[in-house]
Scaffold this active site. Sequence first.
Site, short mmCIF file in Angstrom:
data_model
loop_
_atom_site.label_atom_id
_atom_site.label_comp_id
_atom_site.label_asym_id
_atom_site.label_seq_id
_atom_site.Cartn_x
_atom_site.Cartn_y
_atom_site.Cartn_z
N ASP A 98 0.87 -1.17 0.00
CA ASP A 98 0.00 0.00 0.00
C ASP A 98 0.91 1.23 0.00
OD1 ASP A 98 -2.31 1.53 0.23
OD2 ASP A 98 -2.40 1.36 2.41
N ASP A 100 0.76 5.44 -0.01
CA ASP A 100 -0.12 6.59 0.15
C ASP A 100 0.70 7.87 0.16
OD1 ASP A 100 -2.64 5.33 0.50
OD2 ASP A 100 -2.09 4.80 2.55
#
Length: 165
Positions: A98, A100
Amino acid sequence: MPERHVAYVALGANLGDPAAQIEKAMAELARLAATRLLARSGLYASKPAGYADQPDYVNAVAKLATTLTPSDLLARLLDIERRHGRERAFRNAPRTLDLDILLYDDLGVDEPGLRIPHPRMHERAFVLLPLAEIAPDLDLPGHGSIAAALTCVAGDSVHRLAPRG
Ligand code: ROI
């Protein structure tokens, strides 16, 4: 010359070999077009936040200099996630990788799929601890210093992993 911006990116993984995934992703960030890796944190082991019934995470933060726009940078990060086999099964599901965007200069962005500053960064020790390692004097827009934000999440279970030799 296009303008150069400073962006902070959070990395997280909890499937496969999370530490290896994060290291590989760091190397890919360093190779991104129009981008330089200015600094990176060590690796942090953390208990899953949000949805507890999943493996522990490994988290880290990178500081980039880039001439990419926020949406172009996001597109490149999604490419890297896809190459790591990320499947978006459900909200807060475990993931191989992930990425971000936390901050991009002092810019505020509020678009579908992209909010900067990251709206939950100030309440996540797994973001704040690695971020504080590479940017201890940073202010979080609307939330004061990193040190102040960290005192509010002191109970979270996050610890720095020893470097792999
Ligand atoms: N929990 C931890 N510890 N680390 C993460 O990167 C992370 N990412 C998420 C959710 C599921 C909210 N929990 C997390 O997206």
